[in-house]
Design a protein around this motif. Structure first.
Motif, PDB file in Angstrom:
ATOM      1  N   ARG A  90      35.292 103.207  58.158  1.00  0.00           N
ATOM      2  CA  ARG A  90      35.074 102.274  57.055  1.00  0.00           C
ATOM      3  C   ARG A  90      36.138 102.545  56.003  1.00  0.00           C
ATOM      4  NH1 ARG A  90      28.540 101.926  55.881  1.00  0.00           N
ATOM      5  NH2 ARG A  90      27.881 101.559  58.033  1.00  0.00           N
ATOM      6  N   GLY A  91      35.980 101.914  54.878  1.00  0.00           N
ATOM      7  CA  GLY A  91      36.915 102.136  53.776  1.00  0.00           C
ATOM      8  C   GLY A  91      37.984 101.067  53.748  1.00  0.00           C
ATOM      9  N   ARG A  92      39.173 101.467  53.301  1.00  0.00           N
ATOM     10  CA  ARG A  92      40.260 100.513  53.146  1.00  0.00           C
ATOM     11  C   ARG A  92      41.527 101.051  53.772  1.00  0.00           C
ATOM     12  NH1 ARG A  92      44.499 101.092  48.411  1.00  0.00           N
ATOM     13  NH2 ARG A  92      44.797 103.313  48.662  1.00  0.00           N
ATOM     14  N   LEU A  93      42.405 100.129  54.143  1.00  0.00           N
ATOM     15  CA  LEU A  93      43.728 100.483  54.619  1.00  0.00           C
ATOM     16  C   LEU A  93      44.709  99.570  53.912  1.00  0.00           C
ATOM     17  CD1 LEU A  93      45.659 101.975  56.594  1.00  0.00           C
ATOM     18  CD2 LEU A  93      45.374 100.002  58.119  1.00  0.00           C
ATOM     19  N   ALA A  94      45.535 100.139  53.036  1.00  0.00           N
ATOM     20  CA  ALA A  94      46.540  99.375  52.306  1.00  0.00           C
ATOM     21  C   ALA A  94      47.895  99.598  52.966  1.00  0.00           C
ATOM     22  CB  ALA A  94      46.581  99.805  50.842  1.00  0.00           C
ATOM     23  N   VAL A  95      48.464  98.526  53.498  1.00  0.00           N
ATOM     24  CA  VAL A  95      49.736  98.583  54.204  1.00  0.00           C
ATOM     25  C   VAL A  95      50.805  97.913  53.348  1.00  0.00           C
ATOM     26  CG1 VAL A  95      50.971  97.936  56.314  1.00  0.00           C
ATOM     27  CG2 VAL A  95      48.528  98.488  56.415  1.00  0.00           C
ATOM     28  N   GLY A  96      51.980  98.502  53.294  1.00  0.00           N
ATOM     29  CA  GLY A  96      53.117  97.895  52.620  1.00  0.00           C
ATOM     30  C   GLY A  96      54.237  97.665  53.618  1.00  0.00           C
ATOM     31  N   THR A 123      44.546  95.429  53.738  1.00  0.00           N
ATOM     32  CA  THR A 123      45.369  94.613  52.844  1.00  0.00           C
ATOM     33  C   THR A 123      46.833  94.855  53.167  1.00  0.00           C
ATOM     34  OG1 THR A 123      45.459  96.314  51.106  1.00  0.00           O
ATOM     35  CG2 THR A 123      43.654  94.711  50.993  1.00  0.00           C
ATOM     36  N   LEU A 124      47.657  93.874  52.857  1.00  0.00           N
ATOM     37  CA  LEU A 124      49.095  93.980  53.096  1.00  0.00           C
ATOM     38  C   LEU A 124      49.835  93.525  51.852  1.00  0.00           C
ATOM     39  CD1 LEU A 124      51.580  94.372  54.974  1.00  0.00           C
ATOM     40  CD2 LEU A 124      51.289  91.968  55.630  1.00  0.00           C
TER      41      LEU A 124
END
Length: 287
Positions: A90-96, A123-124
């Motif tokens: 779970r949680g979040r994954l912030a990709v750049g 998110t991206l």
């Protein structure tokens, strides 16, 4: 001091507006204002200066904000670690990512990851390599895809090189240059469309032209490959883009360069990646 109060502080700092912060946090503005006032009384300092036009952090608020973000990130990590221990991510994954990432099929990778881990919010954010390195350092982004000159290395982060690629010239279909291959001297006198000065994508070209002793005129500075392609399409100049990316622009003509600038694509991540980030990194490595 409560986590929700910290979320309110971060939301106000990022929106510079109590109303928009309340909308983001899905509470009425009066409740958000009340909680901020209570927090300021507890701290004995005002966190925000309020005017009729905007809201901005006070010096105390500037000092408080990084710690607030760290607390929220620690809480999110704790929840994610517990969920991972029970077998569910779970949680979040912030990709750049830079807009010209080509070492991996990023949309396909993100789709695969979401299919495997539907409870992770992905998110991206697109950006320049230098900005993405800094955002990973600050843990605002979990992992990022960069493009750097062959002599540059991302510092202060973990990473691995994914691929090396050469740049090609892209021109409008009716451009007067008709050769399928040339060198940098053959482009002398042409107006160029390129990224802004100081941008990592610009540095690759600048260094190569300087090494070849060729002066060039960068008439148009842009912030994205898509905008570059639009200007090139209208015959306003020559663009330089990675050879692996250029085929996406099917209506532009590609000219190979014998002394082409080169770049290396990197994947970077912060220390102690979250369970979601670890799973994403493992997915990339398995490809």
């Amino acid at each position: 001091m409560e986590l929700q109060q910290l979320r309110y502080v971060v939301a106000i700092a990022e929106t510079s507006n109590f109303t928009r912060a309340a909308e983001r946090c899905r509470v009425v503005q009066s409740a958000l204002s009340h909680q901020i006032a209570a927090l300021e009384r507890e701290l004995g300092a005002r966190l925000f200066e309020r005017t009729s036009r905007r809201v901005r952090l006070t010096p105390a608020g500037e000092a408080f904000l990084p710690a607030a973000r760290e607390c929220l990130e620690a809480a999110d990590r704790a929840r994610a670690e517990v969920a991972a221990a029970s077998g569910e991510l779970r949680g979040r994954l912030a990709v750049g990512a830079i807009t010209t990432v080509a070492a991996v099929d990023l949309p396909a990778v993100l789709k695969e990851f979401r299919g495997r881990h539907p409870r992770v919010r992905v998110t991206l954010a697109a950006g320049g390599s230098e900005d993405l390195i800094e955002r990973v350092r600050r843990t605002e982004v979990d992992v990022a895809f960069l493009g750097l000159t062959t002599r540059a290395e991302p510092r202060g982060v973990n990473g691995r090189a994914l691929a090396r690629d050469e740049l090609v010239a892209v021109v409008a279909p009716d451009h007067h240059l008709t050769d399928e291959e040339t060198d940098l001297a053959g482009l002398a006198g042409e107006p160029f469309v390129d990224f802004r000065a100081g941008h990592a994508g610009r540095a690759q070209s600048d260094e190569a032209f300087a090494a070849a002793g060729v002066l060039r005129d960068v008439a148009f500075e842009v912030s994205s490959a898509e905008f570059m392609a639009d200007l090139v399409r209208h015959g306003l100049g020559v663009g330089l883009l990675p050879a692996a990316y250029a085929p996406r622009l099917r209506d532009l003509r590609v000219i190979r360069l014998r002394d082409a600038p080169a770049r290396v694509e990197h994947l970077i991540w912060a220390d102690r990646p979250s369970p979601a980030a670890t799973a994403f990194l493992e997915l990339i490595i398995d490809l």
